[in-house]
Scaffold this active site. Sequence first.
Site, PDB file in Angstrom:
ATOM      1  N   VAL A 146       0.587  -1.141  -0.181  1.00 41.11           N
ATOM      2  CA  VAL A 146      -0.011  -0.006   0.004  1.00 41.11           C
ATOM      3  C   VAL A 146       0.737   1.326  -0.030  1.00 41.11           C
ATOM      4  O   VAL A 146       0.401   2.128  -0.655  1.00 41.11           O
ATOM      5  CB  VAL A 146      -0.947   0.094   1.182  1.00 41.11           C
ATOM      6  CG1 VAL A 146      -1.958   1.288   0.900  1.00 41.11           C
ATOM      7  CG2 VAL A 146      -1.905  -1.211   1.379  1.00 41.11           C
TER       8      VAL A 146
ATOM      9  N   LYS B  76     -13.614  -5.327   9.821  1.00 40.01           N
ATOM     10  CA  LYS B  76     -14.082  -4.303   8.825  1.00 40.01           C
ATOM     11  C   LYS B  76     -15.674  -4.124   9.444  1.00 40.01           C
ATOM     12  O   LYS B  76     -16.133  -2.849   9.106  1.00 40.01           O
ATOM     13  CB  LYS B  76     -13.935  -4.805   7.292  1.00 40.01           C
ATOM     14  CG  LYS B  76     -12.685  -4.924   6.937  1.00 40.01           C
ATOM     15  CD  LYS B  76     -12.527  -5.641   5.765  1.00 40.01           C
ATOM     16  CE  LYS B  76     -11.118  -5.853   5.243  1.00 40.01           C
ATOM     17  NZ  LYS B  76     -11.109  -6.775   4.117  1.00 40.01           N
TER      18      LYS B  76
HETATM   19  N1  LIG Z   1      -2.479  -5.091   0.869  1.00 39.82           N
HETATM   20  C1  LIG Z   1      -3.594  -4.633   0.664  1.00 39.82           C
HETATM   21  O1  LIG Z   1      -4.331  -4.903  -0.346  1.00 39.82           O
HETATM   22  C2  LIG Z   1      -4.499  -3.765   1.740  1.00 39.82           C
HETATM   23  C3  LIG Z   1      -5.724  -3.595   1.622  1.00 39.82           C
HETATM   24  C4  LIG Z   1      -6.411  -2.905   2.723  1.00 39.82           C
HETATM   25  C5  LIG Z   1      -5.739  -2.547   3.773  1.00 39.82           C
HETATM   26  N2  LIG Z   1      -4.416  -2.888   3.866  1.00 39.82           N
HETATM   27  C6  LIG Z   1      -3.921  -2.505   5.049  1.00 39.82           C
HETATM   28  O2  LIG Z   1      -2.819  -1.743   4.936  1.00 39.82           O
HETATM   29  C7  LIG Z   1      -1.736  -1.872   5.579  1.00 39.82           C
HETATM   30  C8  LIG Z   1      -0.246  -1.958   5.149  1.00 39.82           C
HETATM   31  O3  LIG Z   1      -0.679  -3.212   4.129  1.00 39.82           O
HETATM   32  P1  LIG Z   1       0.381  -3.633   3.131  1.00 39.82           P
HETATM   33  O4  LIG Z   1      -0.002  -4.660   2.147  1.00 39.82           O
HETATM   34  O5  LIG Z   1       1.208  -2.999   2.391  1.00 39.82           O
HETATM   35  O6  LIG Z   1       1.505  -4.458   3.995  1.00 39.82           O
HETATM   36  P2  LIG Z   1       3.154  -4.890   3.730  1.00 39.82           P
HETATM   37  O7  LIG Z   1       3.034  -4.890   2.185  1.00 39.82           O
HETATM   38  O8  LIG Z   1       3.480  -6.060   4.590  1.00 39.82           O
HETATM   39  O9  LIG Z   1       4.041  -3.614   3.909  1.00 39.82           O
HETATM   40  C9  LIG Z   1       4.182  -3.254   5.347  1.00 39.82           C
HETATM   41  C10 LIG Z   1       5.256  -2.188   5.669  1.00 39.82           C
HETATM   42  O10 LIG Z   1       5.464  -1.788   6.886  1.00 39.82           O
HETATM   43  C11 LIG Z   1       6.644  -1.968   7.253  1.00 39.82           C
HETATM   44  N3  LIG Z   1       6.966  -2.268   8.520  1.00 39.82           N
HETATM   45  C12 LIG Z   1       6.451  -3.486   9.132  1.00 39.82           C
HETATM   46  N4  LIG Z   1       6.921  -3.423  10.311  1.00 39.82           N
HETATM   47  C13 LIG Z   1       7.647  -2.553  10.787  1.00 39.82           C
HETATM   48  C14 LIG Z   1       8.059  -1.887  11.802  1.00 39.82           C
HETATM   49  N5  LIG Z   1       8.103  -2.883  13.177  1.00 39.82           N
HETATM   50  N6  LIG Z   1       8.792  -0.966  11.775  1.00 39.82           N
HETATM   51  C15 LIG Z   1       8.866  -0.032  10.463  1.00 39.82           C
HETATM   52  N7  LIG Z   1       8.154  -0.680   9.578  1.00 39.82           N
HETATM   53  C16 LIG Z   1       7.786  -1.704   9.514  1.00 39.82           C
HETATM   54  C17 LIG Z   1       7.400  -2.859   6.141  1.00 39.82           C
HETATM   55  O11 LIG Z   1       8.901  -2.432   6.131  1.00 39.82           O
HETATM   56  P3  LIG Z   1       9.861  -3.340   5.072  1.00 39.82           P
HETATM   57  O12 LIG Z   1       9.258  -3.021   3.595  1.00 39.82           O
HETATM   58  O13 LIG Z   1      11.129  -2.559   5.211  1.00 39.82           O
HETATM   59  O14 LIG Z   1       9.807  -4.649   5.637  1.00 39.82           O
HETATM   60  C18 LIG Z   1       6.504  -2.507   4.900  1.00 39.82           C
HETATM   61  O15 LIG Z   1       7.303  -1.601   4.053  1.00 39.82           O
HETATM   62  C19 LIG Z   1      -2.074  -2.973   6.747  1.00 39.82           C
HETATM   63  O16 LIG Z   1      -2.790  -2.463   7.781  1.00 39.82           O
HETATM   64  C20 LIG Z   1      -3.254  -3.714   5.768  1.00 39.82           C
HETATM   65  O17 LIG Z   1      -4.240  -4.143   6.879  1.00 39.82           O
HETATM   66  C21 LIG Z   1      -3.778  -3.437   2.942  1.00 39.82           C
END
Ligand SMILES: NC(=O)c1ccc[n+]([C@@H]2O[C@H](COP(=O)([O-])OP(=O)(O)OC[C@H]3O[C@@H](n4cnc5c(N)ncnc54)[C@H](OP(=O)(O)O)[C@@H]3O)[C@@H](O)[C@H]2O)c1
Length: 446
Positions: free
Chosen positions: A26, A218
């Site tokens: 995201v 949700k």
């Molecule tokens: N993916 C979807 O389609 C979607 C849809 C709706 C809502 N969401 C929500 O959006 C949010 C993000 O989702 P995502 O899919 O983008 O997740 P993701 O791809 O796993 O990305 C998470 C990011 O957070 C960083 N991170 C994780 N733990 C951390 C920590 N302790 N300190 C600093 N940085 C940290 C990671 O860093 P690194 O990259 O350096 O590892 C990564 O850049 C979540 O709350 C999810 O529920 C996602």
Amino acid sequence: MEDRLPDTAAPQPKPLRIAIAGLGTVGAGVIRLLDTNATLIAARAGRAIEVVSVSARDRSKDRGVDIGRFAWEDDMTALARRGDVDVVVELVGGSDGPALALSRAALTAGKGLVTANKAMVAHHGLELAQLAEAAGVPLKFEAAVGGGIPVIKGLREGTSANALTKVYGILNGTCNYILSTMERTGADFADVLAEAQRLGFAEADPAFDIEGVDAAHKLAILAAIGFGTRIDFAGVRVNGITQVRAADIAQADALGFVIRLIGEADVEETPAGPRLLQRVRPCLVAKGHPLSAVDGATNAVVAEGNFSGRLLFQGAGAGDGPTASAVAADLIDIARDEVGAPFSIPVAQLAAMPPAEPGHRTERTYLRFMVKDRPGVLAEITAAMRDGNVSIESLIQQGRGHDAGEVMVAMVTHEGQEANVTAALALLEGSDSLTGDPLVLPILPL
Ligand SMILES: NC(=O)c1ccc[n+]([C@@H]2O[C@H](COP(=O)([O-])OP(=O)(O)OC[C@H]3O[C@@H](n4cnc5c(N)ncnc54)[C@H](OP(=O)(O)O)[C@@H]3O)[C@@H](O)[C@H]2O)c1
């Protein structure tokens, strides 16, 4: 036509300066969107939206977008302390931990907060909303429900003049992908889940999705906004899809239904005051119902308003583009100074509604038993139904199940009280004729 030079003498509105924590699916998507659509966003927002600083775990990771132009913070809570940031965008995830620490720090420091984190909003939304209201700053979470579907906006703004009678829908793309693939291919749950993981439609740890917890997060958010209640995640009754077999889907199909994981919420007036019913469970959905056509990873939400009638919001429930679209829409609202209470009504005025007890509610139900292939079993089940006061509309005994000596008995009940089905099943508890727990799937009314 000659291009007009910008009038440099005119004061330019100050950009909205943002910091992004989390540069995964995201976060990187938001940067890509803000880059690609910068001109139209600035025109619609009335000013530019400018990324100032970012944070994630690994600074050196290639994210497919240039992050070298932004100030990097190793400690993401430092984003909340930066004097050059107006709004923090939390895209890390997790209900507690660093995401929550950052969100609290940002709001306390008087920064606006935009998040896609449904788990955090479901668990801590009220506290965060209170912090936002106390600081007079915006808290927005459109991306937390239904990815790119503007359903929070739809409920907060579009239906805001209505008393809602019901909000329900397909809130988890992974489950919907699994169920609709089972329907199309005839494959069983475990095989489709493995395939979904291979294709990236399901997480390596799919528990939150397939057990219904993500949909419950949700639903709790939608219910709070739709009904003006204090968010109550603990009050959601949750059943996932792990018990649904290919044979159930085939049986449902023969009866004119598909199976979908449905989150539904409504308010019930009782002599003791209003009660909030929130539940997530697999349901039989008649093929004529708009939700029956929602396939693959798509999400859909139905809201029924007392003046608007039935509204259907549908679209991609996840993915970098759709989710970034929702995050950016929140940022544009903030840039326009369109703030409003996070849950539509100020926290102090949200109703604290105890959970409803649904036993007296009536519905038609699909019941499926896996039983030993021996005489008398069918009679035992129908006797329990009779004694529980459950009226059977149709009953199907199918061929062999997975194990030799096991058969499937499925039935559809006439409309009756939920408590009667519970009572009938209690009579069968411990019966050695049953080879597993019965599956109870309500039939969603048209
Ligand atoms: N993916 C979807 O389609 C979607 C849809 C709706 C809502 N969401 C929500 O959006 C949010 C993000 O989702 P995502 O899919 O983008 O997740 P993701 O791809 O796993 O990305 C998470 C990011 O957070 C960083 N991170 C994780 N733990 C951390 C920590 N302790 N300190 C600093 N940085 C940290 C990671 O860093 P690194 O990259 O350096 O590892 C990564 O850049 C979540 O709350 C999810 O529920 C996602």
